[in-house]
Write a protein that holds these residues in place. Structure first.
Motif, PDB file in Angstrom:
ATOM      1  N   GLU A 154      40.472  37.570  28.249  1.00  0.00           N
ATOM      2  CA  GLU A 154      39.144  38.408  28.705  1.00  0.00           C
ATOM      3  C   GLU A 154      39.319  37.595  30.520  1.00  0.00           C
ATOM      4  O   GLU A 154      39.075  36.726  30.906  1.00  0.00           O
ATOM      5  CB  GLU A 154      38.129  38.135  28.402  1.00  0.00           C
ATOM      6  N   LEU A 155      39.707  38.650  31.866  1.00  0.00           N
ATOM      7  CA  LEU A 155      39.326  38.140  33.299  1.00  0.00           C
ATOM      8  C   LEU A 155      38.060  39.611  33.309  1.00  0.00           C
ATOM      9  O   LEU A 155      37.759  40.346  32.913  1.00  0.00           O
ATOM     10  CB  LEU A 155      40.671  39.459  33.799  1.00  0.00           C
ATOM     11  N   PRO A 156      37.490  38.591  34.161  1.00  0.00           N
ATOM     12  CA  PRO A 156      36.427  39.653  35.266  1.00  0.00           C
ATOM     13  C   PRO A 156      36.568  40.066  36.191  1.00  0.00           C
ATOM     14  O   PRO A 156      37.937  40.406  36.344  1.00  0.00           O
ATOM     15  CB  PRO A 156      35.590  37.475  36.060  1.00  0.00           C
ATOM     16  N   VAL A 157      35.233  41.348  36.122  1.00  0.00           N
ATOM     17  CA  VAL A 157      35.649  42.046  36.362  1.00  0.00           C
ATOM     18  C   VAL A 157      34.159  42.741  36.783  1.00  0.00           C
ATOM     19  O   VAL A 157      33.414  43.233  36.175  1.00  0.00           O
ATOM     20  CB  VAL A 157      36.869  43.317  36.419  1.00  0.00           C
ATOM     21  N   HIS A 158      33.897  43.769  37.617  1.00  0.00           N
ATOM     22  CA  HIS A 158      33.274  44.374  38.052  1.00  0.00           C
ATOM     23  C   HIS A 158      32.681  46.330  38.858  1.00  0.00           C
ATOM     24  O   HIS A 158      31.851  46.237  38.733  1.00  0.00           O
ATOM     25  CB  HIS A 158      32.278  43.040  38.875  1.00  0.00           C
ATOM     26  N   SER A 159      34.007  46.536  38.441  1.00  0.00           N
ATOM     27  CA  SER A 159      33.905  47.883  38.387  1.00  0.00           C
ATOM     28  C   SER A 159      34.758  48.059  37.686  1.00  0.00           C
ATOM     29  O   SER A 159      35.621  47.736  37.297  1.00  0.00           O
ATOM     30  CB  SER A 159      34.014  48.033  40.212  1.00  0.00           C
ATOM     31  N   ARG A 160      34.848  49.681  38.074  1.00  0.00           N
ATOM     32  CA  ARG A 160      35.851  50.649  37.207  1.00  0.00           C
ATOM     33  C   ARG A 160      37.657  50.303  37.657  1.00  0.00           C
ATOM     34  O   ARG A 160      38.053  49.892  38.945  1.00  0.00           O
ATOM     35  CB  ARG A 160      35.908  51.875  37.412  1.00  0.00           C
ATOM     36  N   VAL A 161      37.715  50.223  36.523  1.00  0.00           N
ATOM     37  CA  VAL A 161      39.859  49.415  36.799  1.00  0.00           C
ATOM     38  C   VAL A 161      40.453  51.333  36.535  1.00  0.00           C
ATOM     39  O   VAL A 161      40.504  51.303  35.428  1.00  0.00           O
ATOM     40  CB  VAL A 161      39.950  48.969  35.483  1.00  0.00           C
ATOM     41  N   TRP A 162      40.865  50.926  37.806  1.00  0.00           N
ATOM     42  CA  TRP A 162      42.127  52.369  38.059  1.00  0.00           C
ATOM     43  C   TRP A 162      43.073  51.919  37.710  1.00  0.00           C
ATOM     44  O   TRP A 162      44.295  52.786  37.061  1.00  0.00           O
ATOM     45  CB  TRP A 162      41.896  52.795  39.299  1.00  0.00           C
ATOM     46  N   SER A 163      43.936  51.135  37.797  1.00  0.00           N
ATOM     47  CA  SER A 163      45.165  50.184  37.342  1.00  0.00           C
ATOM     48  C   SER A 163      45.866  49.780  37.145  1.00  0.00           C
ATOM     49  O   SER A 163      44.546  48.559  37.757  1.00  0.00           O
ATOM     50  CB  SER A 163      46.113  50.981  38.327  1.00  0.00           C
ATOM     51  N   LEU A 164      46.581  48.881  36.417  1.00  0.00           N
ATOM     52  CA  LEU A 164      46.979  47.666  36.188  1.00  0.00           C
ATOM     53  C   LEU A 164      48.645  47.178  36.133  1.00  0.00           C
ATOM     54  O   LEU A 164      49.275  48.152  35.379  1.00  0.00           O
ATOM     55  CB  LEU A 164      46.376  47.024  35.085  1.00  0.00           C
ATOM     56  N   ALA A 165      48.996  45.723  36.181  1.00  0.00           N
ATOM     57  CA  ALA A 165      50.286  45.655  36.464  1.00  0.00           C
ATOM     58  C   ALA A 165      50.487  44.142  36.482  1.00  0.00           C
ATOM     59  O   ALA A 165      49.353  43.546  37.062  1.00  0.00           O
ATOM     60  CB  ALA A 165      50.781  46.182  37.650  1.00  0.00           C
ATOM     61  N   PHE A 166      51.252  43.925  35.709  1.00  0.00           N
ATOM     62  CA  PHE A 166      51.874  42.194  35.429  1.00  0.00           C
ATOM     63  C   PHE A 166      51.956  41.814  36.630  1.00  0.00           C
ATOM     64  O   PHE A 166      53.676  43.055  36.952  1.00  0.00           O
ATOM     65  CB  PHE A 166      53.034  42.535  34.472  1.00  0.00           C
ATOM     66  N   SER A 167      52.600  40.525  36.634  1.00  0.00           N
ATOM     67  CA  SER A 167      53.813  40.216  37.841  1.00  0.00           C
ATOM     68  C   SER A 167      55.132  40.446  36.502  1.00  0.00           C
ATOM     69  O   SER A 167      55.074  40.163  35.253  1.00  0.00           O
ATOM     70  CB  SER A 167      53.639  38.731  38.352  1.00  0.00           C
ATOM     71  N   GLN A 168      56.178  39.990  36.778  1.00  0.00           N
ATOM     72  CA  GLN A 168      57.381  39.889  37.011  1.00  0.00           C
ATOM     73  C   GLN A 168      57.548  38.979  35.695  1.00  0.00           C
ATOM     74  O   GLN A 168      58.111  38.805  34.594  1.00  0.00           O
ATOM     75  CB  GLN A 168      58.388  39.516  37.898  1.00  0.00           C
ATOM     76  N   ASP A 169      57.186  37.725  36.358  1.00  0.00           N
ATOM     77  CA  ASP A 169      57.162  37.158  34.071  1.00  0.00           C
ATOM     78  C   ASP A 169      55.561  36.389  34.097  1.00  0.00           C
ATOM     79  O   ASP A 169      55.272  35.517  33.135  1.00  0.00           O
ATOM     80  CB  ASP A 169      56.867  35.531  35.895  1.00  0.00           C
ATOM     81  N   GLY A 170      54.677  37.237  34.200  1.00  0.00           N
ATOM     82  CA  GLY A 170      53.856  37.710  33.306  1.00  0.00           C
ATOM     83  C   GLY A 170      52.892  36.373  33.271  1.00  0.00           C
ATOM     84  O   GLY A 170      50.977  36.150  33.244  1.00  0.00           O
ATOM     85  N   LYS A 171      52.512  35.693  34.597  1.00  0.00           N
ATOM     86  CA  LYS A 171      51.686  34.959  35.394  1.00  0.00           C
ATOM     87  C   LYS A 171      50.548  35.196  35.614  1.00  0.00           C
ATOM     88  O   LYS A 171      48.583  34.647  35.430  1.00  0.00           O
ATOM     89  CB  LYS A 171      52.716  33.704  36.330  1.00  0.00           C
ATOM     90  N   TYR A 172      50.529  36.191  36.517  1.00  0.00           N
ATOM     91  CA  TYR A 172      49.228  37.236  37.069  1.00  0.00           C
ATOM     92  C   TYR A 172      49.142  38.574  36.431  1.00  0.00           C
ATOM     93  O   TYR A 172      50.401  39.691  35.689  1.00  0.00           O
ATOM     94  CB  TYR A 172      49.884  37.336  38.749  1.00  0.00           C
ATOM     95  N   LEU A 173      48.189  38.794  36.431  1.00  0.00           N
ATOM     96  CA  LEU A 173      47.695  40.652  36.142  1.00  0.00           C
ATOM     97  C   LEU A 173      46.537  40.704  37.763  1.00  0.00           C
ATOM     98  O   LEU A 173      46.334  40.482  38.530  1.00  0.00           O
ATOM     99  CB  LEU A 173      46.752  40.766  35.492  1.00  0.00           C
ATOM    100  N   PHE A 174      47.665  41.787  38.321  1.00  0.00           N
ATOM    101  CA  PHE A 174      46.646  42.546  39.152  1.00  0.00           C
ATOM    102  C   PHE A 174      46.445  44.213  38.889  1.00  0.00           C
ATOM    103  O   PHE A 174      46.371  44.952  37.652  1.00  0.00           O
ATOM    104  CB  PHE A 174      47.915  43.465  40.055  1.00  0.00           C
TER     105      PHE A 174
END
Length: 229
Positions: A154-174
């Motif tokens: 689970e990743l902290p967020v405080h407002s509506r999420v419009w879009s998500l994308a993983f980094s190539q190696d999966g280490k980060y989520l945008f």
């Protein structure tokens, strides 16, 4: 094959064969919650993605039990369809308290991330009891194991999420929220917030994984992805 989500008067997924343009299959999500006071079936609430091997199609749906449901429940789901036949293979249920608004698949196909309308409040009046129920969506961004359906992070967020994308190696989520959030998928911590005005609505990663594109209403921004400390 080209698979399209239609969200007009009728909620439907249609797969077209590229070779001849003919329809290969269609899928209409079916109601799960009862009683159902709303018209039509569940809503198709996210875009869809193919798994890396091209064998499955993944997207999210949302429905609620209607005003006659004493608990005024929502049901949000991740659905996995067979890309060849359109048959449902499995679902991951109750991914968020309200409809999912964003979905991303890791490049190895092992994880699927979902976001919702975090920070929004809703009020519903039950027609049978007259009781007014207030819902406040405090859900984080969630990462799920595609094979098992289990919650990974689970990743902290405080407002509506419009879009998500993983980094190539999966280490980060945008994530496109009010700004662009960057989370470490291993620790679950947010490692960077990129301020954006206007707010970002959609994200895309370059094939080499070195750049992130953000569509921000009236402009398109391109960011170079660096290593985080």
């Amino acid at each position: 094959m080209l698979v399209v989500v239609y969200t007009g008067e009728k909620q439907i997924v249609i797969a077209y064969r590229i070779a001849d343009g003919q329809v290969a299959w269609t899928y209409e999500p079916q109601l799960t919650l009862e009683p159902q006071h709303t018209k039509g079936g569940p809503l198709l609430t996210t875009s869809l993605v193919f798994t890396p091997d091209g064998k499955r199609v993944i997207f999210c749906t949302g429905e609620w039990g209607g005003y006659d449901d004493v608990n005024l429940r929502w049901l949000s789901r991740i659905l996995l369809l067979d890309a060849e036949s359109g048959e449902i293979l499995r679902s991951i249920d109750n991914v968020h308290m309200n409809n999912p608004t964003a979905l991303a698949l890791s490049h190895d196909g092992k994880w699927v991330a979902t976001g919702t309308s975090t920070g929004e409040r809703y009020q519903r009046t039950n027609k049978k009891t007259g009781k007014v129920v207030t819902f406040e969506n405090k859900d984080p961004v969630r990462i799920w194991n595609v094979a098992t359906g289990k919650l990974v992070r689970e990743l902290p967020v405080h407002s509506r999420v419009w879009s998500l994308a993983f980094s190539q190696d999966g280490k980060y989520l945008f994530g496109a929220t009010r700004d662009i959030n960057v989370w470490d998928t291993e620790s679950g911590k947010m490692v960077q917030v990129i301020k954006s005005n206007p707010e970002p609505m959609s994200l895309a990663l370059s094939p080499d994984g070195k750049r992130l594109a953000a569509a921000c209403q009236s402009k398109l921004s391109i960011y170079e992805i660096m290593n985080f400390p």
